[in-house]
Design a protein around this motif. Structure first.
Motif, mmCIF file in Angstrom:
data_model
loop_
_atom_site.group_PDB
_atom_site.id
_atom_site.type_symbol
_atom_site.label_atom_id
_atom_site.label_comp_id
_atom_site.label_asym_id
_atom_site.label_seq_id
_atom_site.Cartn_x
_atom_site.Cartn_y
_atom_site.Cartn_z
ATOM 1 N N UNK A 1 30.941 -11.032 -13.525
ATOM 2 C CA UNK A 1 30.699 -11.439 -15.674
ATOM 3 C C UNK A 1 31.287 -9.952 -16.079
ATOM 4 N N UNK A 2 31.581 -9.508 -17.006
ATOM 5 C CA UNK A 2 31.576 -8.140 -18.186
ATOM 6 C C UNK A 2 31.686 -8.964 -19.271
ATOM 7 N N UNK A 3 30.375 -7.660 -20.118
ATOM 8 C CA UNK A 3 30.455 -7.616 -21.473
ATOM 9 C C UNK A 3 30.024 -5.996 -22.079
ATOM 10 N N UNK A 4 30.851 -5.540 -23.263
ATOM 11 C CA UNK A 4 31.132 -4.469 -23.184
ATOM 12 C C UNK A 4 30.480 -4.125 -25.148
ATOM 13 N N UNK A 5 29.486 -3.765 -25.225
ATOM 14 C CA UNK A 5 28.894 -3.610 -26.658
ATOM 15 C C UNK A 5 29.226 -1.888 -27.076
ATOM 16 N N UNK A 6 29.466 -2.107 -28.332
ATOM 17 C CA UNK A 6 29.921 -0.964 -29.425
ATOM 18 C C UNK A 6 28.503 -0.873 -28.857
ATOM 19 N N UNK A 7 28.307 1.018 -30.292
ATOM 20 C CA UNK A 7 26.977 1.466 -30.589
ATOM 21 C C UNK A 7 26.284 0.388 -31.600
ATOM 22 N N UNK B 1 32.880 -5.948 -27.622
ATOM 23 C CA UNK B 1 33.701 -5.962 -28.093
ATOM 24 C C UNK B 1 35.104 -5.926 -26.770
ATOM 25 N N UNK B 2 34.085 -6.308 -25.597
ATOM 26 C CA UNK B 2 35.136 -6.614 -24.511
ATOM 27 C C UNK B 2 33.533 -7.761 -23.961
ATOM 28 N N UNK B 3 34.562 -9.304 -23.617
ATOM 29 C CA UNK B 3 33.927 -10.310 -22.766
ATOM 30 C C UNK B 3 35.012 -10.979 -21.721
ATOM 31 N N UNK B 4 35.189 -11.135 -20.350
ATOM 32 C CA UNK B 4 35.984 -11.346 -19.495
ATOM 33 C C UNK B 4 35.740 -12.664 -19.892
ATOM 34 N N UNK B 5 36.784 -13.623 -19.058
ATOM 35 C CA UNK B 5 36.164 -15.370 -18.942
ATOM 36 C C UNK B 5 36.190 -15.569 -18.148
ATOM 37 N N UNK B 6 34.877 -14.652 -16.865
ATOM 38 C CA UNK B 6 34.616 -15.162 -16.281
ATOM 39 C C UNK B 6 32.979 -14.948 -16.445
ATOM 40 N N UNK C 1 47.068 -4.227 -16.844
ATOM 41 C CA UNK C 1 46.361 -3.485 -15.446
ATOM 42 C C UNK C 1 44.249 -4.619 -15.448
ATOM 43 N N UNK C 2 43.923 -3.843 -17.221
ATOM 44 C CA UNK C 2 43.348 -3.842 -17.577
ATOM 45 C C UNK C 2 42.073 -5.516 -16.877
ATOM 46 N N UNK C 3 43.229 -6.222 -18.407
ATOM 47 C CA UNK C 3 43.025 -7.495 -18.160
ATOM 48 C C UNK C 3 42.893 -8.356 -16.939
ATOM 49 N N UNK C 4 44.258 -7.590 -16.631
ATOM 50 C CA UNK C 4 44.243 -8.418 -15.196
ATOM 51 C C UNK C 4 42.866 -8.663 -14.358
ATOM 52 N N UNK C 5 42.307 -7.013 -14.257
ATOM 53 C CA UNK C 5 41.343 -6.911 -13.728
ATOM 54 C C UNK C 5 39.841 -7.784 -14.114
ATOM 55 N N UNK C 6 39.990 -7.875 -15.445
ATOM 56 C CA UNK C 6 38.437 -8.826 -16.368
ATOM 57 C C UNK C 6 38.792 -9.841 -15.869
ATOM 58 N N UNK C 7 39.956 -10.331 -16.051
ATOM 59 C CA UNK C 7 40.534 -11.845 -15.636
ATOM 60 C C UNK C 7 40.366 -12.683 -14.349
ATOM 61 N N UNK C 8 40.383 -11.637 -13.488
ATOM 62 C CA UNK C 8 40.324 -11.744 -12.163
ATOM 63 C C UNK C 8 39.476 -11.327 -11.040
#
Length: 768
Positions: free
Chosen positions: A237-243, A248-253, A226-233
């Motif tokens: 755009x979204x990016x998540x960086x670790x410390x 660590x996370x970057x969606x297709x948008x 669901x998280x992947x579907x939410x990120x995809x749709x």
């Protein structure tokens, strides 16, 4: 087949428990779950070899300690079952990626062989108890059974029913053997039974833990999906960086928004490397906003090279990482720009509106103390209403757009032109322009704006009048300067239009005088200070045909005021509408008492045709007075004839339908045209008094009167000559073909109470 395999696995797993909720548990055990639990059984052959090694070794050992043949039977059977289980495992392992259904099918023989092997091993241990009188063999058999079930409980706990079935058929024969031998073996049987119960509990508990872990993994997988579907749709755009600053996370948008492939922005890339990748694409300040400290408030708007706008928002995470969202706000920005433009600009012409002009004007006023100077021009179109009335508002709108373009072309790029509303424009000339330069500019505006327009193949003509105010000489506030420019425009209109005027301080006095006049007119109309005078109109035979009603104002301070002093103010202020209505009602009411078929002539203003329902006013005046419509004559001015719009013509035709007669006043001057005589429904033409006055000295005046009289006679119109002051003029007019006259030769305008006396005097003169 798949259903039978699943059912077999469920039965094997539930064989030992015997719980009533087994069907429900089978329903909850999905095919994928069952296959996942079975899969470890086919991982390695070594575990099978280890499991079979001890029974085979014990069988061989027992065969050496007895002459009986049963140990060899168990040895051969154990080898056969080992071979069978090995073939099943190898068959599954030859498939690179067996499906859940294939695993379930393979588990059927595997479980059957496994249970058979466990039963065989249990029987072998039982034989060691009952067929041998050898405590060492019995001890080895007990050790074999206890050790084997421990391995089964560990290896097969994920398939509890299979494990419990094997444990049961291995240990229960031990219990039976202990009971059979008696003595201290009873204690051994009790211990084995306790061990059996403990193992069953451990297997069940371990299986529940495994199932909970599987359920948790499934929920995590579903949540991840669901998280992947939410990120995809998601539209952002979204990016998540670790410390450590790694992605660590970057969606297709996000990748789509910045034109990045997965290889160019892989998971694990550091924030600085990603920033350099974005900077290489021309993104502004990429090194700054890609890092968590790039913006103190965590928000920024990026203007991308391709014209798009991206809003980013950074939020710190508790672990020291950060998440950034990116939203394409291009359309929102464009919509906001359009809204701002609409708020500050005219929707039709695209020019600044009154609000923006006022703001710019106030800005120019602020700079006055520093020695700045500027000029304000107020423009108003001449004859624009005629275009709207005759050609329609759509054509009028197109004309306004064309006018705005011509005004703009006359100005410098830094000058500001605004549409204030209707056909009014204003110009701000910021800078020290001289009066001569401004006069030249105003002349150019009058010339260029007044040139003919070709709109949709039709020629359209308007003019423009311009008023000019200079700062700081004519004012130091925005409102005052605009008001003074408007006063100058008013003077330009009064000077004949199509010209310009500079403000001077006397204009304020004149304007105040007009305002005072307007206030006094309102008071006079409400206080009954208006009255009508009448001047007779006679045929050439000397018979009175009627009277023209002429308005007078009996002012307590000024005395009797002629209409030339206040009619213009009445027209400009709109007071002409109630005043004209009063004149019509009063003239009709007073004429109703006159003898015979005498008519009354009433002058109409062009403003009366544009404001209110004039036809209803005339109809109501006739109704209230009881005057026959044929005795009312309405005299229209050249201004009305000049418009000659469809509305004016229609109104005049409706008057004619009532029986009211129509006369054209002051014909022969100004813009008089024969076209009026063809288009307008007329009964009479009144020749302007200037021609009558010049008859004695000017043959051209006589020629014009003769031509007008001939034309009127041909068209069947009555020809009235105004301003007759002498008998010589009367005789000359008689020879020129006029059919009706009026003037001081017969009588000046006199109050209504003197109408009977005028009739007696004129009747006597005609008889003499």
């Amino acid at each position: 087949m798949r259903g039978r395999s699943l059912d077999l696995v469920a039965r094997l797993l539930g064989a030992v428990t015997g719980r009533r909720d087994a069907p429900a548990r089978r329903e909850r055990l999905h095919e994928d779950d069952a296959a996942h639990l079975i899969a470890p059984l086919f991982d390695r052959l070594s575990s099978l070899l280890v499991a079979h090694a001890a029974p085979l070794a014990l069988c061989a050992f027992i065969a050496t300690r007895t002459d009986a043949g049963w140990p060899l039977f168990f040895l051969v059977a154990d080898l056969a079952l080992l071979l069978a289980r090995g073939l099943v495992v190898l068959a599954v392992r030859r498939r690179r990626d067996p499906s859940p259904a294939a695993l379930l099918r393979a588990s059927r023989p595997y479980f059957a062989i496994g249970v058979a092997w466990a039963l065989l091993t249990g029987l072998f241990c039982l034989m060691c108890y009952v067929a041998l009188d050898d405590e060492a063999s019995r001890l080895l058999a007990a050790t074999l059974a206890m050790g084997t079930v421990g391995g089964i409980a560990s290896r097969n706990a994920a398939t509890p029913r299979f494990a419990l079935a094997q444990i049961s058929v291995l240990l229960l024969p031990q219990v039976a053997g202990g009971l059979y031998n008696g003595s201290w073996h009873l204690a051994q049987a009790a211990q084995v039974l306790v061990y059996f119960i403990a193992l069953c509990s451990i297997v069940r508990r371990h299986h529940r833990d495994v199932r909970r872990m599987m359920d948790a993994r499934r929920e995590m997988a579903a949540l991840a999906a669901r998280f992947d579907a939410a990120l995809t749709n998601m539209s952002q755009g979204l990016t998540l960086f670790d410390p450590e600053g790694r992605l660590r996370v970057a969606n297709a948008r996000f990748r789509e928004m910045f034109g990045l492939s997965r290889d160019e922005a892989p998971i694990g890339i550091s924030a600085p490397l990603l920033a350099r990748e974005l900077a290489a694409r021309g993104l502004p300040d990429a090194e700054a906003w890609a890092l968590p400290t790039g913006h103190p408030h965590g928000r920024a708007v990026l203007d991308l090279p391709d014209g798009r706008c991206v809003a980013l928002c950074q939020e710190a995470m508790p672990d020291g990482g950060w998440v950034t969202t990116y939203e394409d706000v291009t359309e929102r920005r464009r919509a906001e720009t359009r809204v701002r433009h609409m708020a500050w600009h005219d929707a039709l012409t695209g020019l600044p509106n009154r609000s923006l002009f006022q703001e710019r004007l106030e800005g120019a006023v602020v700079r006055l103390p520093a020695g700045a100077s500027f000029a304000v021009l107020y423009l108003d179109l001449d004859r624009f209403k005629e275009v709207n009335d005759s050609l329609g508002h759509a054509m009028g709108d197109k004309l306004l757009v064309a006018v705005a373009g011509r005004i703009r072309n006359c100005l410098r790029p830094q000058d500001i032109v605004a549409r204030l509303g209707g056909d009014e424009f204003a110009v701000l000339i910021d800078g020290g322009a001289t009066a001569a330069a401004l006069s030249d500019l105003a002349g150019r505006l009058v010339r260029d704006v007044g040139a003919d327009y070709a709109i949709e193949g039709q020629a359209v003509s308007v003019g423009v009048s311009v008023g000019i105010a200079l700062a700081p000489g004519h004012g130091t506030t925005a409102d005052l300067l605009l008001r003074h420019a408007d006063m100058a425009l008013y003077e330009a209109k009064g000077a004949g239009r199509g010209t310009h005027r500079f403000f001077d301080w006397d204009m304020s006095s004149r304007l105040q005088a007009r305002r005072d006049m307007e206030a006094e007119l309102r008071r006079a109309l409400a206080g009954g200070e208006m009255e009508l005078f009448y001047q007779p109109q006679l045929s050439m035979a000397g018979q009175v045909t009627g009277f023209e009603a002429l308005l007078r104002w009996r002012d307590p301070r000024r005395g009797l005021v002629a209409p030339g002093e206040f009619i213009a103010v009445a027209e400009e202020s709109g007071l002409i509408l109630p005043l004209g209505e009063w004149v019509l009602r009063t003239a009709c009411a007073e004429a109703a008492s006159w003898p015979g078929g005498l008519h009354v002539a009433v002058n109409l203003s062009a403003v009366q045709f544009r404001g209110g329902d004039l036809h209803a006013v005339v109809t109501e005046a006739l109704r209230l007075s009881g005057l026959p419509a044929g005795r009312l004559q309405l005299e229209i001015t050249e201004a009305v004839a000049l418009e000659a719009s469809d509305q004016v013509v229609s109104t005049l035709q409706r008057f004619r339908a009532l029986g009211v007669r129509i006369a054209l006043d002051d014909f022969g001057t100004g813009y008089s045209s024969i076209a009026y005589l063809r288009k307008l429904p007329l009964d009479k033409i009144k020749i302007d008094r200037s021609f009558v006055r010049d008859l004695a000295e000017s043959e051209s005046a006589a020629a014009i009167v003769r031509a007008i009289s001939t034309l009127g006679t041909t068209l069947g119109l009555t020809m009235n000559a105004e301003g007759v002051e002498s008998a010589a003029q009367l005789e000359r007019l008689r020879g020129l073909g006029c059919t009706e006259v009026q003037g001081v030769l017969f009588s000046p305008p006199r109050p209504r109470g003197e109408v009977p006396a005028m009739l007696r005097e004129l009747s006597g003169a005609a008889a003499a």
